[in-house]
Motif scaffolding. Structure first.
Motif, PDB file in Angstrom:
ATOM      1  N   GLY A  57     -19.374  26.416  15.161  1.00 39.47           N
ATOM      2  CA  GLY A  57     -19.844  27.549  15.606  1.00 39.47           C
ATOM      3  C   GLY A  57     -21.304  27.837  15.029  1.00 39.47           C
ATOM      4  O   GLY A  57     -21.904  28.742  15.397  1.00 39.47           O
ATOM      5  N   GLU A  58     -21.752  26.834  14.200  1.00 38.27           N
ATOM      6  CA  GLU A  58     -22.996  26.961  13.366  1.00 38.27           C
ATOM      7  C   GLU A  58     -24.177  26.803  14.287  1.00 38.27           C
ATOM      8  O   GLU A  58     -24.073  25.833  15.242  1.00 38.27           O
ATOM      9  CB  GLU A  58     -23.223  26.342  12.072  1.00 38.27           C
ATOM     10  N   PHE A  59     -25.400  27.435  14.356  1.00 41.99           N
ATOM     11  CA  PHE A  59     -26.654  26.994  15.160  1.00 41.99           C
ATOM     12  C   PHE A  59     -27.519  26.454  14.241  1.00 41.99           C
ATOM     13  O   PHE A  59     -28.029  27.164  12.970  1.00 41.99           O
ATOM     14  CB  PHE A  59     -27.183  28.329  15.803  1.00 41.99           C
ATOM     15  N   ILE A  60     -27.817  25.118  14.019  1.00 39.71           N
ATOM     16  CA  ILE A  60     -28.622  24.488  13.181  1.00 39.71           C
ATOM     17  C   ILE A  60     -29.693  24.238  13.823  1.00 39.71           C
ATOM     18  O   ILE A  60     -29.824  23.404  14.981  1.00 39.71           O
ATOM     19  CB  ILE A  60     -28.009  23.289  12.471  1.00 39.71           C
ATOM     20  N   CYS A  61     -31.091  24.498  13.236  1.00 38.63           N
ATOM     21  CA  CYS A  61     -32.247  23.886  13.675  1.00 38.63           C
ATOM     22  C   CYS A  61     -32.783  22.815  12.784  1.00 38.63           C
ATOM     23  O   CYS A  61     -32.720  23.154  11.621  1.00 38.63           O
ATOM     24  CB  CYS A  61     -33.407  24.995  14.043  1.00 38.63           C
ATOM     25  N   ILE A  62     -33.373  21.636  13.134  1.00 43.85           N
ATOM     26  CA  ILE A  62     -33.846  20.785  12.564  1.00 43.85           C
ATOM     27  C   ILE A  62     -35.266  20.651  12.866  1.00 43.85           C
ATOM     28  O   ILE A  62     -35.896  20.777  13.845  1.00 43.85           O
ATOM     29  CB  ILE A  62     -33.275  19.564  12.769  1.00 43.85           C
ATOM     30  N   LEU A  63     -36.181  20.977  11.585  1.00 45.62           N
ATOM     31  CA  LEU A  63     -37.480  21.442  11.914  1.00 45.62           C
ATOM     32  C   LEU A  63     -38.336  20.030  10.958  1.00 45.62           C
ATOM     33  O   LEU A  63     -37.916  19.984   9.835  1.00 45.62           O
ATOM     34  CB  LEU A  63     -37.747  22.700  11.166  1.00 45.62           C
ATOM     35  N   GLY A  64     -39.082  19.621  11.603  1.00 43.89           N
ATOM     36  CA  GLY A  64     -39.918  18.609  11.281  1.00 43.89           C
ATOM     37  C   GLY A  64     -41.134  17.898  11.968  1.00 43.89           C
ATOM     38  O   GLY A  64     -41.029  17.974  13.091  1.00 43.89           O
ATOM     39  N   VAL A 103     -20.015  20.590  21.290  1.00 47.81           N
ATOM     40  CA  VAL A 103     -21.287  20.756  20.288  1.00 47.81           C
ATOM     41  C   VAL A 103     -22.284  20.400  21.296  1.00 47.81           C
ATOM     42  O   VAL A 103     -22.508  19.655  22.177  1.00 47.81           O
ATOM     43  CB  VAL A 103     -21.073  19.430  19.354  1.00 47.81           C
ATOM     44  N   LEU A 104     -23.427  21.160  21.137  1.00 42.86           N
ATOM     45  CA  LEU A 104     -24.765  20.919  21.706  1.00 42.86           C
ATOM     46  C   LEU A 104     -25.710  20.471  21.045  1.00 42.86           C
ATOM     47  O   LEU A 104     -26.053  20.959  20.050  1.00 42.86           O
ATOM     48  CB  LEU A 104     -25.247  22.484  22.735  1.00 42.86           C
ATOM     49  N   LEU A 105     -26.270  19.188  21.677  1.00 40.01           N
ATOM     50  CA  LEU A 105     -27.480  18.664  20.881  1.00 40.01           C
ATOM     51  C   LEU A 105     -28.623  19.028  21.730  1.00 40.01           C
ATOM     52  O   LEU A 105     -28.622  18.505  22.816  1.00 40.01           O
ATOM     53  CB  LEU A 105     -27.112  17.154  20.634  1.00 40.01           C
ATOM     54  N   MET A 106     -29.616  19.563  21.320  1.00 44.39           N
ATOM     55  CA  MET A 106     -30.758  20.033  21.941  1.00 44.39           C
ATOM     56  C   MET A 106     -32.065  19.300  21.319  1.00 44.39           C
ATOM     57  O   MET A 106     -32.396  20.102  20.198  1.00 44.39           O
ATOM     58  CB  MET A 106     -30.789  21.451  22.157  1.00 44.39           C
ATOM     59  N   ASP A 107     -32.705  18.399  22.185  1.00 46.97           N
ATOM     60  CA  ASP A 107     -33.999  17.858  21.623  1.00 46.97           C
ATOM     61  C   ASP A 107     -35.380  18.347  21.979  1.00 46.97           C
ATOM     62  O   ASP A 107     -35.688  17.915  23.192  1.00 46.97           O
ATOM     63  CB  ASP A 107     -33.663  16.375  21.874  1.00 46.97           C
ATOM     64  N   LYS A 125     -20.892  27.946  20.550  1.00 39.85           N
ATOM     65  CA  LYS A 125     -20.600  26.464  20.114  1.00 39.85           C
ATOM     66  C   LYS A 125     -21.491  26.138  19.095  1.00 39.85           C
ATOM     67  O   LYS A 125     -22.363  26.850  18.619  1.00 39.85           O
ATOM     68  CB  LYS A 125     -21.292  25.775  21.452  1.00 39.85           C
ATOM     69  N   THR A 126     -21.095  24.969  18.572  1.00 40.73           N
ATOM     70  CA  THR A 126     -21.858  24.300  17.548  1.00 40.73           C
ATOM     71  C   THR A 126     -23.166  23.872  17.983  1.00 40.73           C
ATOM     72  O   THR A 126     -23.039  23.090  19.168  1.00 40.73           O
ATOM     73  CB  THR A 126     -21.090  23.167  16.838  1.00 40.73           C
ATOM     74  N   VAL A 127     -24.279  24.312  17.555  1.00 37.71           N
ATOM     75  CA  VAL A 127     -25.661  23.695  18.189  1.00 37.71           C
ATOM     76  C   VAL A 127     -26.652  22.886  16.998  1.00 37.71           C
ATOM     77  O   VAL A 127     -26.527  23.602  15.962  1.00 37.71           O
ATOM     78  CB  VAL A 127     -26.395  24.807  18.591  1.00 37.71           C
ATOM     79  N   LEU A 128     -26.946  21.705  17.312  1.00 33.53           N
ATOM     80  CA  LEU A 128     -28.082  21.277  16.703  1.00 33.53           C
ATOM     81  C   LEU A 128     -29.240  21.233  17.485  1.00 33.53           C
ATOM     82  O   LEU A 128     -29.250  20.652  18.620  1.00 33.53           O
ATOM     83  CB  LEU A 128     -27.681  19.520  16.304  1.00 33.53           C
ATOM     84  N   PHE A 129     -30.112  21.840  17.268  1.00 26.39           N
ATOM     85  CA  PHE A 129     -31.425  22.029  17.856  1.00 26.39           C
ATOM     86  C   PHE A 129     -32.627  21.518  17.265  1.00 26.39           C
ATOM     87  O   PHE A 129     -32.910  22.069  16.361  1.00 26.39           O
ATOM     88  CB  PHE A 129     -31.566  23.698  18.063  1.00 26.39           C
ATOM     89  N   VAL A 130     -33.294  20.681  17.890  1.00 29.48           N
ATOM     90  CA  VAL A 130     -34.410  20.047  17.372  1.00 29.48           C
ATOM     91  C   VAL A 130     -35.786  20.933  17.695  1.00 29.48           C
ATOM     92  O   VAL A 130     -36.012  21.217  18.742  1.00 29.48           O
ATOM     93  CB  VAL A 130     -34.627  18.550  17.464  1.00 29.48           C
ATOM     94  N   THR A 131     -36.646  20.965  16.924  1.00 28.39           N
ATOM     95  CA  THR A 131     -37.951  21.673  17.183  1.00 28.39           C
ATOM     96  C   THR A 131     -38.873  21.159  16.024  1.00 28.39           C
ATOM     97  O   THR A 131     -38.657  20.891  15.094  1.00 28.39           O
ATOM     98  CB  THR A 131     -37.630  23.367  17.364  1.00 28.39           C
ATOM     99  N   HIS A 132     -40.294  21.478  16.581  1.00 25.68           N
ATOM    100  CA  HIS A 132     -41.304  21.508  15.242  1.00 25.68           C
ATOM    101  C   HIS A 132     -42.006  23.050  15.393  1.00 25.68           C
ATOM    102  O   HIS A 132     -43.085  23.078  14.865  1.00 25.68           O
ATOM    103  CB  HIS A 132     -42.310  20.366  15.431  1.00 25.68           C
ATOM    104  N   SER A 133     -41.230  24.105  16.118  1.00 25.30           N
ATOM    105  CA  SER A 133     -41.656  25.260  15.892  1.00 25.30           C
ATOM    106  C   SER A 133     -41.026  26.102  14.962  1.00 25.30           C
ATOM    107  O   SER A 133     -40.105  26.371  15.005  1.00 25.30           O
ATOM    108  CB  SER A 133     -41.570  25.778  17.193  1.00 25.30           C
ATOM    109  N   VAL A 134     -41.756  26.477  13.854  1.00 22.57           N
ATOM    110  CA  VAL A 134     -41.157  27.256  12.581  1.00 22.57           C
ATOM    111  C   VAL A 134     -40.598  28.696  13.187  1.00 22.57           C
ATOM    112  O   VAL A 134     -39.535  29.021  12.979  1.00 22.57           O
ATOM    113  CB  VAL A 134     -42.488  27.711  11.728  1.00 22.57           C
ATOM    114  N   GLU A 135     -41.378  29.368  14.482  1.00 23.92           N
ATOM    115  CA  GLU A 135     -40.927  30.457  15.002  1.00 23.92           C
ATOM    116  C   GLU A 135     -39.515  30.576  15.970  1.00 23.92           C
ATOM    117  O   GLU A 135     -38.868  31.055  15.493  1.00 23.92           O
ATOM    118  CB  GLU A 135     -41.990  30.972  16.020  1.00 23.92           C
TER     119      GLU A 135
END
Ligand SMILES: Nc1ncnc2c1ncn2[C@@H]1O[C@H](COP(=O)(O)OP(=O)(O)O)[C@@H](O)[C@H]1O
Ligand SMILES: [Mg+2]
Length: 266
Positions: free
Chosen positions: A35-42, A157-161, A188-198
């Motif tokens: 159930g966690e919403f994780i953003c991957i920033l890089g 799990v939602l994987l959002m690139d 839902k558990t989300v892994l969300f990739v972004t390069h936006s800090v905001e």
């Protein structure tokens, strides 16, 4: 704390073999709670998509292991749904046809597939557009179809690139709000990739900050303010300054590398 949903342990990724091999990821450990919403920033080229594709089961890590609910991830599965920046819709199918596709592949039958698709189309705000074709839709609407299509598979799990990376900033803001609403309904558990800090501050429970290639985790930062977050609040502004500094430090250290160690060769 909930059970971890996804566990990545010591995973690395090399593309190619021998002297020409490209190291995309340094040993990488990550625990993602249910159930966690994780953003991957890089920065671009640091291995974010590579990591997500490994969790999706589309590519294998070179070393290390990946688990979902304690079971090794051995290939793609509808319980892990991937949303790309490029929409990935079937141009010859209508909105309804695109969203029904997954349930039909699952052999749920036309009636059930139709019901599920209609429900998800409504949820993403596209009621009335069922018989349109992708070419008749704006970028934001296409991405809504992309999200509905993945949700119709009832993934855990939602994987959002970078799903909103191609959208103008106003549409992007609306999509972020709507995604947050959807997530608050189902967690839902989300892994969300972004390069936006905001974007990461607005959406995430925790933000994973990555270094330039070969990607490694520089820091994992919890975002505490209650949702919906006001990015102009003093807490969010302080967080934004902290994250921007972290990301910039990474980019500066990468650009001072010798020429034969490019950090961004994409
Ligand atoms: N199939 C591939 N073959 C060779 N190199 C690849 C492949 N996929 C990705 N890479 C390289 O791995 C690095 C990470 O890529 P990627 O995961 O797409 O980065 P990001 O999504 O963070 O921009 C990049 O340097 C990229 O060029
Ligand atoms: Mg990418």
């Amino acid at each position: 704390m909930a059970e971890p949903k996804i566990v990545a342990h010591g995973i690395t990724k090399y593309f190619g073999v021998g002297a020409g091999a490209v190291k995309a990821l340094e040993p990488f450990d990550l625990f993602v709670n249910t159930g966690e919403f994780i953003c991957i920033l890089g920065p671009s080229g640091c291995g974010k998509s590579t990591f997500l594709r490994m969790v999706a089961g589309l590519i294998e890590p070179s070393t290390g292991s990946l688990f979902m609910d304690g079971q090794p991830i051995a290939g793609p599965h509808r319980e892990r749904g991937l949303v790309f920046q490029e929409y990935a819709l079937f141009p010859w199918k209508t909105v309804l046809g695109n969203v029904m596709y997954g349930p039909l592949v699952q052999r749920l039958g036309r009636r059930k597939a139709h019901d599920i698709a209609t429900e998800q189309i409504n949820r993403v705000g596209l009621k009335g557009f069922e018989s349109r074709f992708p070419r008749e839709l704006s970028g934001g609407m296409k991405q809504r179809v992309g999200i509905a299509r993945v949700l119709a598979n009832q993934p855990e799990v939602l994987l959002m690139d970078e799903p909103f990376g191609a959208l103008d900033s106003i549409t992007r803001g609306i999509m972020q709000q709507d995604l947050l609403k959807l997530w608050l309904e189902e967690r839902k558990t989300v892994l969300f990739v972004t390069h936006s800090v905001e974007e990461a501050i607005y959406l995430a429970d925790r933000i994973v900050v990555m270094s330039p290639r070969p990607g490694r985790i520089v820091s994992i930062i919890a975002v505490e303010p209650a949702r919906p977050r006001n990015l102009l609040s003093s807490e969010c502004i302080a967080l934004r300054a902290q994250l921007t500094r972290l990301v910039e430090e990474q980019v500066v250290s990468a650009s001072s590398r010798p020429m034969n160690m490019p950090a961004y060769a994409d």
